[in-house]
Design an enzyme around this catalytic site. Structure first.
Site, short mmCIF file in Angstrom:
data_model
loop_
_atom_site.label_atom_id
_atom_site.label_comp_id
_atom_site.label_asym_id
_atom_site.label_seq_id
_atom_site.Cartn_x
_atom_site.Cartn_y
_atom_site.Cartn_z
N ASP A 85 25.05 91.28 6.56
CA ASP A 85 23.69 91.96 6.96
C ASP A 85 24.11 93.29 6.48
O ASP A 85 23.74 93.57 5.59
CB ASP A 85 23.92 91.78 8.67
CG ASP A 85 22.57 92.53 9.11
OD1 ASP A 85 21.64 92.66 8.35
OD2 ASP A 85 22.79 92.90 10.15
N VAL A 138 17.99 85.87 12.33
CA VAL A 138 17.89 84.42 12.16
C VAL A 138 18.82 83.81 13.02
O VAL A 138 20.04 84.14 13.30
CB VAL A 138 17.90 84.10 10.73
CG1 VAL A 138 16.61 84.69 9.96
CG2 VAL A 138 19.22 84.41 10.10
#
Ligand code: IMP
Ligand code: MG
Length: 187
Positions: A111, A161
């Site tokens: 990320d 997610v």
């Protein structure tokens, strides 16, 4: 036969399907072939980062036709459920000495890249022959991450997610597809 045991159909936090089980399977087969070609003749050490990458590494290594070894590390990054702080602590270190080894780190998602930067620095100090990264997911619009991650499964939008190993507060790892997370509306 209808096979929807882990759809979490009634859970409002579970959003739309972004990547299906079938797409994940197909992409992992491609990655496995690519990795087997790149490391042909070698015996890489495949290192999974607990816990999110367990599902991915388990499927991936069975698509790599090489005499590889598997090990795991657990790290915790301080922060909230959906945001990392960049301060990383090793909770479980490797069992295997990596000096002189070809090491391939397996991540569920890169990320911000903070966890990965820390791991890379820590592991490079142990003088592996090589250190590469394979991540199932990276964010769209983070091309800067591509220098860090040699093998990328899929790109996903910046929103959180879940599924196929990815959790929110330890839940949803057992979802078969990768889905968007719908945070509860506060107010
Ligand atoms: P980074 O240090 O910001 O790159 O964060 C990496 C870690 O944060 C991953 O290994 C995941 O455990 C977690 N993470 C980041 N984004 C998501 C997400 O969208 N869903 C679930 N976990 C995530
Ligand atoms: Mg996590």
């Amino acid at each position: 036969m209808d096979n929807d045991l882990t759809t979490f159909a009634d859970d409002p936090s579970v959003g739309e399907v972004l990547i299906t089980q079938v797409e994940i399977e197909a992409r992992i087969a491609e990655l496995g072939t690519q990795i087997a070609n790149d490391y042909a003749g070698g015996s890489p050490l495949i290192v999974g980062i607990l816990k999110g990458a367990v599902f991915f590494i388990s499927d991936l290594v069975r698509q790599i036709d090489l005499p590889l070894e598997v090990d795991f590390m657990a790290v915790s990054s301080y922060g909230s459920a959906t945001r990392t702080s960049g301060v990383v602590r090793i909770l479980k270190d490797l069992d295997i000495d990596i000096s002189g080894r070809e090491v391939l780190l397996i991540e569920d998602i890169v990320d911000s890249g903070l966890t990965l930067s820390y791991l890379r620095k820590t592991l490079m100090a142990r003088q592996p022959a090589s250190l590469e990264v394979c991540s199932l997911l990276v964010r769209d619009e983070r091309e800067d991450i591509d220098d860090l991650v040699r093998y990328i499964g899929f790109r996903v939008p910046p929103d959180f997610v879940l599924g196929y190993g990815l959790d929110v507060d330890q839940r949803y790892r057992n979802l078969r597809d990768i889905r968007s997370y719908r945070p509860p509306v506060s107010g």
